[in-house]
Write an enzyme that holds these catalytic residues in place. Structure first.
Site, PDB file in Angstrom:
ATOM      1  N   HIS A   6      12.726  -8.328   0.264  1.00  0.00           N
ATOM      2  CA  HIS A   6      10.738  -9.273   0.189  1.00  0.00           C
ATOM      3  C   HIS A   6      10.585 -10.206   0.063  1.00  0.00           C
ATOM      4  CE1 HIS A   6       6.621  -8.526   1.905  1.00  0.00           C
ATOM      5  NE2 HIS A   6       6.428  -9.487   0.669  1.00  0.00           N
ATOM      6  N   ASP A  62      -2.972   0.069   3.676  1.00  0.00           N
ATOM      7  CA  ASP A  62      -2.948  -1.272   3.606  1.00  0.00           C
ATOM      8  C   ASP A  62      -3.430  -2.238   4.286  1.00  0.00           C
ATOM      9  OD1 ASP A  62      -1.723  -3.490   1.782  1.00  0.00           O
ATOM     10  OD2 ASP A  62      -0.353  -3.394   3.036  1.00  0.00           O
ATOM     11  N   ARG A  99      -9.196  -7.817   1.008  1.00  0.00           N
ATOM     12  CA  ARG A  99      -9.032  -8.179  -0.151  1.00  0.00           C
ATOM     13  C   ARG A  99      -9.165  -9.556  -0.058  1.00  0.00           C
ATOM     14  NH1 ARG A  99      -3.451  -6.102  -1.526  1.00  0.00           N
ATOM     15  NH2 ARG A  99      -3.514  -7.858  -3.080  1.00  0.00           N
ATOM     16  N   SER A 138       0.673  -2.488  -2.775  1.00  0.00           N
ATOM     17  CA  SER A 138       0.398  -3.026  -1.297  1.00  0.00           C
ATOM     18  C   SER A 138       1.456  -3.882  -0.573  1.00  0.00           C
ATOM     19  CB  SER A 138      -0.234  -4.112  -1.009  1.00  0.00           C
ATOM     20  OG  SER A 138      -0.413  -5.093   0.234  1.00  0.00           O
ATOM     21  N   LYS A 157       4.496  -0.928   2.053  1.00  0.00           N
ATOM     22  CA  LYS A 157       4.769  -1.174   3.020  1.00  0.00           C
ATOM     23  C   LYS A 157       6.680  -0.852   3.764  1.00  0.00           C
ATOM     24  CE  LYS A 157       2.693  -4.695   3.019  1.00  0.00           C
ATOM     25  NZ  LYS A 157       1.777  -5.810   3.223  1.00  0.00           N
TER      26      LYS A 157
HETATM   27  N1  URA Z   1       1.710  -9.046   0.319  1.00  0.00           N
HETATM   28  C1  URA Z   1       1.243  -8.626   0.533  1.00  0.00           C
HETATM   29  O1  URA Z   1       1.941  -7.231   1.628  1.00  0.00           O
HETATM   30  N2  URA Z   1      -0.045  -7.830  -0.260  1.00  0.00           N
HETATM   31  C2  URA Z   1      -0.127  -8.282  -1.253  1.00  0.00           C
HETATM   32  O2  URA Z   1      -1.193  -7.372  -1.882  1.00  0.00           O
HETATM   33  C3  URA Z   1      -0.109  -9.907  -1.088  1.00  0.00           C
HETATM   34  C4  URA Z   1       0.837 -10.066  -0.692  1.00  0.00           C
END
Ligand code: URA
Length: 430
Positions: free
Chosen positions: A85, A164, A171, A186, A190
């Protein structure tokens, strides 16, 4: 009567108290169900941004977001799994060569990706530049492709960490993205729900990244490594440079073209270096030894995996990529050395040309973006092309060009230039 109420949780964090496990479980669940209103969650997110959360609170917040949806399981596969990621950067197309490369080395890559918002491009937007390619797969299709091809990049279904999904959208419009506890929870909710066995994080540092300085990036990386490790995933983070764009392209089809160059054994040195560094980390985290990913780039097996990965999702890997109707060139106005090319400015420029979106429902132009003809450290001459801007709509040039004001410096010839390494640091579990 519920156990808690939203005002009690908001005021606790406003007054710098630690939230209890029970308050966190309740607020995430109640928000997902719609019992806590957006304005209440926005106030709580702002209180968290201002007053922080400790490691226990972040871990519990992450677990509550995972519990809000389904958790995938790839343990039926015969191969180990590893994912990567990136926290997002300009020109960061590395997932495209990396996923098939790691698959060619014998480790399956289940990557659930997103679309881009703002100046950093989304992996799905890039792949959608390939004629026919589709991002939406069912869980069964994803599993079958992982078993057969070994790599899948597709859209995360709505069942994965729905808390999320809702919170991130909130957000985004309430100035509460830039909080280490909220970003870490966050991303990791995932990735843990996605079911990968090992995870390598690419935490970007510099003007084009969320984290502008190394200290903040280290804190984000170590928070995420701890969350992953606590959840039973082998998790490692690389901190990598995002002061200048990665590679020589920013924009969807342009980045696909560059990724194919890497898979063909060429491509810009920084993209190749980062792709190989991340591939080596993913293989090690998955427990695979004795395979050098550089060999799999050189012998064409990564390219074979790429073709199969694209074709499995309806894409034509041989089809011509879209090209922009209009281009405009930016030239150097003096001889010298390019000493700075700002990632954020190039990202904003690509976005203004149509490569990215302002609202999540906006379309993107596949062919729009910026092509770089020089990178920091290169000698340039007056009149030489530095950048080519690509778009389908010529009326976008004016704003895009103005976003490049002050974006680069050309110093007198002979000025010493010290290159920044691609990989700045590595963080693993203590
Ligand atoms: N990427 C995400 O998935 N969440 C965040 O809060 C920031 C970047």
């Amino acid at each position: 009567m519920s156990q808690h109420d939203a005002v009690e949780v908001i005021t606790a964090k406003r007054d710098r108290q630690q939230l209890t496990d029970s308050q966190i479980d309740w607020v995430i669940d109640a928000y997902t169900r719609g019992d806590v209103a957006d304005e209440q969650m926005a106030a709580l997110a702002m209180a968290v941004l201002l007053n922080g959360m400790n490691r226990r609170e972040i871990g519990r917040w992450t677990a509550a977001m995972i519990a809000s949806g389904e958790r995938m399981d790839f343990s039926v596969l015969s191969r180990p799994t590893a994912d990567k990621h990136s926290t997002g950067g300009v020109g960061d197309k590395v997932t495209l060569p990396l996923a098939p490369l790691v698959a060619a080395c014998g480790v399956a890559v289940p990557q659930l990706s997103g679309r881009g918002l703002g100046h950093t491009g989304g992996t799905l937007d890039k792949l959608e530049a390939i004629p026919g390619w589709r991002a939406g797969l069912s869980n069964a299709e994803m599993l079958a492709q992982l078993d057969d091809v070994g790599a899948v990049v597709c859209a995360a279904g709505s069942g994965l960490a729905p808390a999320d999904k809702k919170l991130y959208a909130l957000r985004d419009v309430t100035g509460t993205v830039e909080s280490i506890p909220l970003i870490a929870s966050s991303i990791m909710s995932k990735k843990i729900a996605e079911g990968t066995g090992a995870l390598v994080l690419d935490v970007k540092v510099g003007s084009g990244a969320f984290m502008k300085d190394l200290g903040a990036a280290r804190e984000l990386a170590s928070t995420m490594v701890e969350l992953g490790t606590d959840a039973g995933l082998t998790t490692v983070a690389l901190l990598t440079d995002m002061a200048t764009p990665l590679g020589l392209t920013a924009g969807n089809a342009l980045e696909v073209r560059e990724s194919v160059e890497v898979l063909a054994g060429g491509g810009p040195a920084d993209v190749v270096e980062l792709t190989l560094a991340l591939a080596r980390e993913m293989l090690a985290a998955a427990g695979t030894t004795g395979v050098d990913p550089a060999d799999k780039l050189a012998d064409g097996s990564a390219m074979d995996s790429w073709r199969r990965m694209i074709a499995a999702q309806g894409g034509d890997p041989e089809a011509a990529l879209p090209t922009a109707r209009e281009t405009q060139v930016v030239t150097a106005d003096a001889d010298g050395v390019l000493t700075r090319l700002d990632a954020l400015a190039v990202g904003r420029c690509a976005w203004l040309l149509g490569a990215g979106r302002a609202r999540k429902e906006d379309p993107v132009q596949a062919a729009a973006g910026v092509e770089l003809h020089a990178k920091p450290g290169d000698a340039v001459t007056a009149g030489q092309s530095l950048l080519t801007l690509h778009t389908d709509e010529a009326d976008r040039f004016e704003r895009a060009l103005s976003s490049l004001a002050g974006a680069f410096d050309v110093a007198p010839a002979g000025t010493a230039y010290t290159p920044t390494p691609v990989v700045l640091d590595r963080i693993s579990a203590p």
